[in-house]
Design a protein around this motif. Structure first.
Motif, PDB file in Angstrom:
ATOM      1  N   GLN A 100      11.959   0.084 -18.618  1.00 38.61           N
ATOM      2  CA  GLN A 100      11.084   0.569 -19.724  1.00 38.61           C
ATOM      3  C   GLN A 100       9.468   0.239 -19.286  1.00 38.61           C
ATOM      4  O   GLN A 100       8.727   1.098 -19.684  1.00 38.61           O
ATOM      5  N   GLU A 101       9.470  -0.911 -18.910  1.00 39.61           N
ATOM      6  CA  GLU A 101       8.042  -1.507 -18.646  1.00 39.61           C
ATOM      7  C   GLU A 101       7.557  -0.478 -17.491  1.00 39.61           C
ATOM      8  O   GLU A 101       6.354  -0.073 -17.407  1.00 39.61           O
ATOM      9  N   LEU A 102       8.565  -0.353 -16.539  1.00 34.21           N
ATOM     10  CA  LEU A 102       8.271   0.522 -15.241  1.00 34.21           C
ATOM     11  C   LEU A 102       7.758   2.107 -16.003  1.00 34.21           C
ATOM     12  O   LEU A 102       6.385   2.537 -15.540  1.00 34.21           O
ATOM     13  N   LYS A 103       8.361   2.503 -16.836  1.00 33.63           N
ATOM     14  CA  LYS A 103       8.119   3.851 -17.371  1.00 33.63           C
ATOM     15  C   LYS A 103       6.908   3.593 -17.936  1.00 33.63           C
ATOM     16  O   LYS A 103       5.829   4.748 -17.904  1.00 33.63           O
ATOM     17  N   THR A 104       6.681   2.715 -18.637  1.00 34.39           N
ATOM     18  CA  THR A 104       5.241   2.656 -19.535  1.00 34.39           C
ATOM     19  C   THR A 104       4.114   2.509 -18.665  1.00 34.39           C
ATOM     20  O   THR A 104       2.992   3.244 -18.797  1.00 34.39           O
ATOM     21  N   GLN A 105       4.271   1.824 -17.690  1.00 35.37           N
ATOM     22  CA  GLN A 105       3.058   1.440 -16.508  1.00 35.37           C
ATOM     23  C   GLN A 105       2.926   2.751 -15.974  1.00 35.37           C
ATOM     24  O   GLN A 105       1.753   3.163 -15.662  1.00 35.37           O
ATOM     25  N   VAL A 106       4.184   3.530 -15.703  1.00 38.00           N
ATOM     26  CA  VAL A 106       3.897   4.754 -14.847  1.00 38.00           C
ATOM     27  C   VAL A 106       2.942   6.009 -15.762  1.00 38.00           C
ATOM     28  O   VAL A 106       2.045   6.458 -15.219  1.00 38.00           O
ATOM     29  N   GLU A 107       3.381   5.886 -17.139  1.00 33.39           N
ATOM     30  CA  GLU A 107       2.427   6.784 -17.744  1.00 33.39           C
ATOM     31  C   GLU A 107       1.123   6.153 -18.029  1.00 33.39           C
ATOM     32  O   GLU A 107       0.104   7.142 -18.327  1.00 33.39           O
ATOM     33  N   GLU A 108       0.762   5.002 -18.237  1.00 36.38           N
ATOM     34  CA  GLU A 108      -0.488   4.395 -18.331  1.00 36.38           C
ATOM     35  C   GLU A 108      -1.558   4.416 -17.231  1.00 36.38           C
ATOM     36  O   GLU A 108      -2.623   4.712 -17.091  1.00 36.38           O
ATOM     37  N   LYS A 109      -0.759   3.911 -15.822  1.00 38.06           N
ATOM     38  CA  LYS A 109      -1.565   3.852 -14.881  1.00 38.06           C
ATOM     39  C   LYS A 109      -0.954   4.750 -13.360  1.00 38.06           C
ATOM     40  O   LYS A 109      -1.820   4.736 -12.552  1.00 38.06           O
ATOM     41  N   GLY A 110      -0.180   5.280 -13.739  1.00 36.41           N
ATOM     42  CA  GLY A 110       0.582   6.018 -12.566  1.00 36.41           C
ATOM     43  C   GLY A 110      -0.188   7.532 -12.406  1.00 36.41           C
ATOM     44  O   GLY A 110      -0.901   8.010 -13.098  1.00 36.41           O
ATOM     45  N   GLU A 111       0.428   8.126 -11.225  1.00 33.58           N
ATOM     46  CA  GLU A 111       0.036   9.417 -11.174  1.00 33.58           C
ATOM     47  C   GLU A 111       1.222  10.253 -10.618  1.00 33.58           C
ATOM     48  O   GLU A 111       2.135   9.738  -9.866  1.00 33.58           O
ATOM     49  N   ASN A 112       1.270  11.479 -11.256  1.00 36.88           N
ATOM     50  CA  ASN A 112       2.523  12.215 -10.702  1.00 36.88           C
ATOM     51  C   ASN A 112       4.020  11.739 -10.899  1.00 36.88           C
ATOM     52  O   ASN A 112       4.809  11.829 -10.213  1.00 36.88           O
ATOM     53  N   GLY A 113       3.879  10.895 -11.977  1.00 36.95           N
ATOM     54  CA  GLY A 113       5.274  10.331 -12.392  1.00 36.95           C
ATOM     55  C   GLY A 113       5.688   9.030 -11.649  1.00 36.95           C
ATOM     56  O   GLY A 113       6.802   8.543 -11.593  1.00 36.95           O
ATOM     57  N   LYS A 114       4.701   8.368 -10.758  1.00 37.63           N
ATOM     58  CA  LYS A 114       5.056   7.213  -9.978  1.00 37.63           C
ATOM     59  C   LYS A 114       4.106   6.345 -10.085  1.00 37.63           C
ATOM     60  O   LYS A 114       2.718   6.642 -10.434  1.00 37.63           O
ATOM     61  N   ILE A 115       4.021   5.155  -9.355  1.00 37.05           N
ATOM     62  CA  ILE A 115       3.092   4.138  -9.336  1.00 37.05           C
ATOM     63  C   ILE A 115       3.048   3.392  -7.943  1.00 37.05           C
ATOM     64  O   ILE A 115       4.347   3.077  -7.381  1.00 37.05           O
ATOM     65  N   ARG A 116       2.124   3.043  -7.603  1.00 35.91           N
ATOM     66  CA  ARG A 116       2.166   2.297  -6.516  1.00 35.91           C
ATOM     67  C   ARG A 116       3.002   0.983  -6.316  1.00 35.91           C
ATOM     68  O   ARG A 116       3.010   0.340  -7.515  1.00 35.91           O
ATOM     69  N   TYR A 117       3.907   0.726  -5.641  1.00 35.24           N
ATOM     70  CA  TYR A 117       4.610  -0.653  -5.499  1.00 35.24           C
ATOM     71  C   TYR A 117       4.074  -1.420  -5.857  1.00 35.24           C
ATOM     72  O   TYR A 117       4.406  -2.580  -6.781  1.00 35.24           O
ATOM     73  N   TRP A 118       2.906  -1.936  -5.218  1.00 39.89           N
ATOM     74  CA  TRP A 118       2.371  -3.216  -5.518  1.00 39.89           C
ATOM     75  C   TRP A 118       1.587  -3.396  -6.636  1.00 39.89           C
ATOM     76  O   TRP A 118       1.437  -4.308  -7.218  1.00 39.89           O
ATOM     77  N   ASP A 119       1.294  -2.096  -7.395  1.00 36.20           N
ATOM     78  CA  ASP A 119       0.490  -2.072  -8.441  1.00 36.20           C
ATOM     79  C   ASP A 119       1.552  -2.818  -9.689  1.00 36.20           C
ATOM     80  O   ASP A 119       1.058  -3.234 -10.754  1.00 36.20           O
ATOM     81  N   PHE A 120       2.739  -2.187  -9.410  1.00 41.46           N
ATOM     82  CA  PHE A 120       3.860  -2.546 -10.440  1.00 41.46           C
ATOM     83  C   PHE A 120       4.474  -3.937 -10.136  1.00 41.46           C
ATOM     84  O   PHE A 120       4.495  -4.793 -11.225  1.00 41.46           O
ATOM     85  N   VAL A 121       4.561  -4.282  -9.042  1.00 42.92           N
ATOM     86  CA  VAL A 121       5.350  -5.626  -8.476  1.00 42.92           C
ATOM     87  C   VAL A 121       4.145  -6.858  -8.696  1.00 42.92           C
ATOM     88  O   VAL A 121       4.706  -7.878  -8.959  1.00 42.92           O
ATOM     89  N   GLY A 122       3.042  -6.633  -8.058  1.00 43.12           N
ATOM     90  CA  GLY A 122       2.217  -7.513  -8.039  1.00 43.12           C
ATOM     91  C   GLY A 122       1.762  -8.189  -9.407  1.00 43.12           C
ATOM     92  O   GLY A 122       1.930  -7.657 -10.462  1.00 43.12           O
ATOM     93  N   ALA A 123       1.867  -9.704  -9.413  1.00 37.78           N
ATOM     94  CA  ALA A 123       1.674 -10.493 -10.443  1.00 37.78           C
ATOM     95  C   ALA A 123       0.591 -11.501 -10.306  1.00 37.78           C
ATOM     96  O   ALA A 123       0.313 -11.740  -9.237  1.00 37.78           O
TER      97      ALA A 123
END
Length: 99
Positions: A5-28
């Motif tokens: 659900q966190e992935l889906k939310t981040q894709v909606e907020e920060k992603g493009e074309n239904g996806k997000i850069r791997y490092w933008d999601f994984v990086g902490a």
């Protein structure tokens, strides 16, 4: 499922074309948290909650969540792809030296 659900939310907020850069999601903030997020992401892919789009020539990786879990796409079994995370690369990403 919470991580999915966190992935889906981040894709909606920060992603493009239904996806997000791997490092933008994984990086902490910490290396340990980044490794943990990468580990959890591998489960999302392995169990069919998401897929990786890898563009080796551009050196870009994206993660794309599925609306519902999938165990197979067509006749192919879903698999995970190893992506290395060294402390040196993590530090460079934190400093903005790697994208």
């Amino acid at each position: 499922e919470k991580f999915w659900q966190e992935l889906k939310t981040q894709v909606e907020e920060k992603g493009e074309n239904g996806k997000i850069r791997y490092w933008d999601f994984v990086g902490a903030e910490t290396y340990e948290e980044t490794v943990q997020r990468a580990f959890m992401t591998s489960f999302l892919v392995t169990y069919g909650y998401a897929t990786l789009e890898i563009y080796p020539l551009e050196e870009e990786n994206f993660i794309k969540p599925f609306e519902k879990p999938m165990t197979k796409i067509g006749k192919k079994q879903l698999v995970s792809i190893p992506i290395a995370i060294t402390t040196e690369d993590w530090m460079k990403r934190k400093k903005g030296e790697l994208e």
